[in-house]
Design a protein around this motif. Structure first.
Motif, PDB file in Angstrom:
ATOM      1  N   UNK A   1     -49.461  17.409  21.291  1.00 38.41           N
ATOM      2  CA  UNK A   1     -48.282  16.589  20.972  1.00 38.41           C
ATOM      3  C   UNK A   1     -48.662  15.561  19.915  1.00 38.41           C
ATOM      4  N   UNK A   2     -47.995  15.638  18.773  1.00 37.11           N
ATOM      5  CA  UNK A   2     -48.203  14.681  17.689  1.00 37.11           C
ATOM      6  C   UNK A   2     -47.064  13.668  17.710  1.00 37.11           C
ATOM      7  N   UNK A   3     -47.398  12.405  17.900  1.00 38.37           N
ATOM      8  CA  UNK A   3     -46.403  11.336  17.896  1.00 38.37           C
ATOM      9  C   UNK A   3     -46.394  10.634  16.555  1.00 38.37           C
ATOM     10  N   UNK A   4     -45.252  10.669  15.873  1.00 40.09           N
ATOM     11  CA  UNK A   4     -45.108  10.056  14.556  1.00 40.09           C
ATOM     12  C   UNK A   4     -44.278   8.779  14.701  1.00 40.09           C
ATOM     13  N   UNK A   5     -44.891   7.646  14.419  1.00 42.90           N
ATOM     14  CA  UNK A   5     -44.176   6.365  14.463  1.00 42.90           C
ATOM     15  C   UNK A   5     -43.750   6.018  13.042  1.00 42.90           C
ATOM     16  N   UNK A   6     -42.454   6.126  12.775  1.00 39.52           N
ATOM     17  CA  UNK A   6     -41.924   5.926  11.430  1.00 39.52           C
ATOM     18  C   UNK A   6     -41.738   7.270  10.756  1.00 39.52           C
ATOM     19  N   UNK A   7     -40.487   7.749  10.706  1.00 36.38           N
ATOM     20  CA  UNK A   7     -40.235   9.099  10.184  1.00 36.38           C
ATOM     21  C   UNK A   7     -39.407   9.018   8.906  1.00 36.38           C
ATOM     22  N   UNK A   8     -39.833   8.140   7.993  1.00 31.84           N
ATOM     23  CA  UNK A   8     -39.187   8.043   6.693  1.00 31.84           C
ATOM     24  C   UNK A   8     -39.788   9.033   5.722  1.00 31.84           C
ATOM     25  N   UNK A   9     -40.002   8.589   4.487  1.00 37.08           N
ATOM     26  CA  UNK A   9     -40.448   9.505   3.444  1.00 37.08           C
ATOM     27  C   UNK A   9     -41.805  10.128   3.763  1.00 37.08           C
ATOM     28  N   UNK A  10     -42.819   9.296   4.045  1.00 35.52           N
ATOM     29  CA  UNK A  10     -44.160   9.810   4.340  1.00 35.52           C
ATOM     30  C   UNK A  10     -44.218  10.405   5.743  1.00 35.52           C
ATOM     31  N   UNK A  11     -43.654   9.711   6.713  1.00 28.82           N
ATOM     32  CA  UNK A  11     -43.698  10.188   8.091  1.00 28.82           C
ATOM     33  C   UNK A  11     -43.047  11.540   8.271  1.00 28.82           C
TER      34      UNK A  11
ATOM     35  N   UNK B   1     -44.972   3.501   9.400  1.00 33.23           N
ATOM     36  CA  UNK B   1     -43.899   2.518   9.345  1.00 33.23           C
ATOM     37  C   UNK B   1     -44.341   1.340   8.489  1.00 33.23           C
ATOM     38  N   UNK B   2     -43.437   0.679   7.784  1.00 34.49           N
ATOM     39  CA  UNK B   2     -43.826  -0.489   6.994  1.00 34.49           C
ATOM     40  C   UNK B   2     -44.160  -1.671   7.888  1.00 34.49           C
ATOM     41  N   UNK B   3     -44.793  -2.668   7.296  1.00 35.15           N
ATOM     42  CA  UNK B   3     -45.131  -3.883   8.027  1.00 35.15           C
ATOM     43  C   UNK B   3     -43.959  -4.857   7.976  1.00 35.15           C
ATOM     44  N   UNK B   4     -43.368  -5.133   9.127  1.00 39.54           N
ATOM     45  CA  UNK B   4     -42.306  -6.125   9.246  1.00 39.54           C
ATOM     46  C   UNK B   4     -42.626  -7.007  10.442  1.00 39.54           C
TER      47      UNK B   4
ATOM     48  N   UNK C   1     -29.447  -1.123   0.858  1.00 41.87           N
ATOM     49  CA  UNK C   1     -30.740  -1.815   0.852  1.00 41.87           C
ATOM     50  C   UNK C   1     -30.694  -3.035   1.759  1.00 41.87           C
ATOM     51  N   UNK C   2     -29.616  -3.813   1.658  1.00 38.03           N
ATOM     52  CA  UNK C   2     -29.468  -4.967   2.542  1.00 38.03           C
ATOM     53  C   UNK C   2     -29.374  -4.558   3.997  1.00 38.03           C
ATOM     54  N   UNK C   3     -28.724  -3.413   4.244  1.00 37.32           N
ATOM     55  CA  UNK C   3     -28.507  -2.944   5.613  1.00 37.32           C
ATOM     56  C   UNK C   3     -29.806  -2.584   6.323  1.00 37.32           C
ATOM     57  N   UNK C   4     -30.707  -1.867   5.634  1.00 40.25           N
ATOM     58  CA  UNK C   4     -31.915  -1.379   6.319  1.00 40.25           C
ATOM     59  C   UNK C   4     -33.150  -2.221   6.048  1.00 40.25           C
TER      60      UNK C   4
ATOM     61  N   UNK D   1     -36.963  -1.890   7.235  1.00 40.94           N
ATOM     62  CA  UNK D   1     -37.821  -1.233   6.241  1.00 40.94           C
ATOM     63  C   UNK D   1     -38.035  -2.205   5.088  1.00 40.94           C
ATOM     64  N   UNK D   2     -39.095  -2.997   5.172  1.00 38.21           N
ATOM     65  CA  UNK D   2     -39.280  -4.115   4.247  1.00 38.21           C
ATOM     66  C   UNK D   2     -39.431  -3.682   2.793  1.00 38.21           C
ATOM     67  N   UNK D   3     -40.035  -2.512   2.558  1.00 39.89           N
ATOM     68  CA  UNK D   3     -40.325  -2.088   1.192  1.00 39.89           C
ATOM     69  C   UNK D   3     -39.151  -1.407   0.494  1.00 39.89           C
TER      70      UNK D   3
END
Length: 533
Positions: A144-154, A204-207, A373-376, A380-382
């Motif tokens: 089982x692979x757990x991915x924390x943050x499934x955006x572009x890289x994830x 995931x980004x740093x927030x 951009x304002x919404x997320x 997602x800080x970056x």
């Protein structure tokens, strides 16, 4: 001729692109490491091209009297003081997608290195020991692979994991069920991921919400022998807690490409047999370096020569011709998105943006990008105006646009409506002749509220004494109210209040308000607008 300083090590391609586009460029790749020397010369340049070694602090930005643009070759802009740059009118650009595949592949490589203890086995074999029985690995297949943050890289890592016949589970507040199904992964909550995963990889980004997300409490919920991979940001894992988890055997191994303090010449993780450490190599392939160098040079040169804005963190992509008319409404759209993003805690499934009157004739693509951009950004800080629509699409959020002729007293306004599985929330705003954004409707309740840098939003039943109650609590705790705006749907019905404050609202006082039976909800808000004079 505009002049650009390249203060970090970039591909020579970048220098040549600047020259070809008519930009004077100084390539001083070691200057970024010397803060005082950089500070002494920065006032000579119109542009600054950097990677991670140069720290564009508020002090440096204030000394940069000519600087118009900072270009970061890569996605992370932790080393740039973006609010300080914005206040000075300096555009901050990055290259959000140039190294995604490279970073994802590095995470997969580290996972294999952990599974088969490759670094230790290599060192032992080259030392002539032939310790075949010492290095007993584990298979990847079926784990089982757990991915924390499934955006572009994830999401790239997730699909690679599926291809390796792993069972992939993912935690991401913005990941929809539809998008998870497309990727072939199971969407789960964080606690479920921690309990089930054999391998956990962070993307995931740093927030404020993600800093230290993997700590002693998180380790306690994991399987015994779990393996951790981090190619995102060092501060996502509390390193001292990771050391203890490795010593106890709770964590069977960790592969770390990023650290709380970099360059990491000393670290408690170094020397541990079950740790694979690399020096922030996530983006370090020749292909990625060439991609980001080319992109940042092209973007900066186009801005300095033509006024075109691409991949800006603090400004959307806008042509020079439409900028004067569009600029105040871009800020309005961003503020509307930021309001909803800060008050909505459940995953958003749909976004509808209504352009009424004059706004319907504008470059609504830029306005939509600004709103998203304002919404997320709270999650997602970056994110920037260019990458926001892509990130929203990746998470399966449906975005729709409505345009209509003038329908009310305002020449033009924007209304943003978001839906979750539990509720729907809307907010509308406009710009007056001064160009400043204003809220004109929240939850279909009309009001007229100037947008402040620091605000407090409350909901309550429309009963006598609410103004006095809020004022008393604020006064007792030393909170100064610059402006107080009220609205209600009907007498005795639902009511809202927006307080414009001189400083951030204290967290402790928020709890005091929530403890009052008369207050239904209270939320402190922060907006990227100029502070009151």
């Amino acid at each position: 001729m505009p002049r650009v300083l390249v203060s970090d090590k970039l591909s020579p391609t970048a220098v040549q692109i600047f020259k070809d586009r008519g930009v004077d460029v100084d390539y001083l790749p070691d200057l970024g490491k010397d803060k005082e020397k950089l500070l002494a010369v920065i006032d000579q340049y119109d542009g600054l091209a950097i990677r991670s070694a140069t720290k564009a602090t508020e002090k440096l930005i204030n000394a940069a009297t000519k600087l118009k643009v900072i270009g970061r070759a890569g996605i992370g802009v932790d080393n740039v003081d973006i609010p300080a740059a914005s206040r000075k009118g300096i555009i901050v650009m990055n290259t959000p997608f140039g190294n995604s595949i490279t970073t994802a592949e590095h995470a997969i490589a580290l996972m294999f290195a952990l599974a088969r203890q490759l670094p230790e086995a290599n060192a032992s074999t080259q030392a002539g020991k032939w310790e075949k029985n010492r290095f007993m690995g584990v298979e990847i297949t079926g784990k089982v692979l757990g991915v924390i943050g499934c955006g572009n890289i994830g999401s790239i890592v997730a699909t690679r994991g599926v291809g390796l016949k792993m069972r992939v589970i993912a935690f991401d507040p913005f990941l929809s069920e539809h998008r998870a199904e497309e990727l072939g992964v199971e969407k789960v909550e964080l606690d479920d991921l921690l309990k089930r995963a054999d391998f956990i990889t962070l993307h995931t980004p740093m927030t404020d919400k993600t800093k230290g997300i993997i700590n002693a409490e998180a380790f306690a919920k994991m399987k015994n022998g779990v393996r951790i991979i981090n190619c995102a940001r060092g501060g996502l894992i509390v390193e001292a807690d990771l050391v203890e988890a490795l010593k106890s055997g709770k964590v069977g191994g960790a592969a770390v490409d990023v650290f709380e303090t970099e360059p990491a010449t000393e670290n408690p993780l170094f020397g541990m047999e079950n740790v694979v450490a690399t020096p922030h190599l996530g983006a370090s392939t020749s292909e990625a370096q060439e991609n980001v160098a080319l992109q940042v040079a092209e973007q900066m040169a186009d801005y300095l020569i033509k006024g075109a804005v691409t991949n800006a963190i603090n400004m959307p992509s806008i042509t020079a011709e439409e900028a004067p008319r569009l600029k105040p409404f871009v800020k309005l759209a961003e503020v509307l998105g930021a309001f909803v993003g800060q008050v909505t805690e459940d995953p958003i499934t749909e976004v509808e943006i209504l352009f009424d009157g004059a706004t319907a004739t504008m470059n609504t693509r830029a306005l939509i990008s600004a709103a998203l951009a304002g919404l997320i950004r709270p999650q997602v800080a970056d994110v920037n105006m260019v990458s926001a629509p892509i990130m929203v699409k990746e998470r399966g959020i449906i975005v729709s646009e409505v345009k209509r002729d003038k329908s009310g007293v305002f020449d033009g306004y924007i209304k943003l409506t978001v839906k979750t599985e539990k509720m729907s929330r809307s907010i509308a705003g406009t710009c007056f002749s001064d160009g400043k954004p204003r809220f004109i409707q929240i939850k279909n309740i009309n009001l007229d509220a100037e947008v402040g840098q620091h605000m407090l939003y409350t909901t309550n039943a429309d009963t006598p004494g609410m103004i006095g109650l809020l004022g008393t609590v604020c006064g007792r705790n030393g909170v100064n109210i610059a402006n107080f705006h009220l609205g209600r749907d009907h007498p005795g019905g639902d009511a809202i209040a927006l307080l414009y404050l001189d400083a951030p609202f204290p967290e402790a006082v928020i709890q005091e308000l929530k403890d009052l039976n008369a207050i239904q909800s209270a939320k402190p808000l922060t907006f990227d607008v100029a502070p009151a004079a």
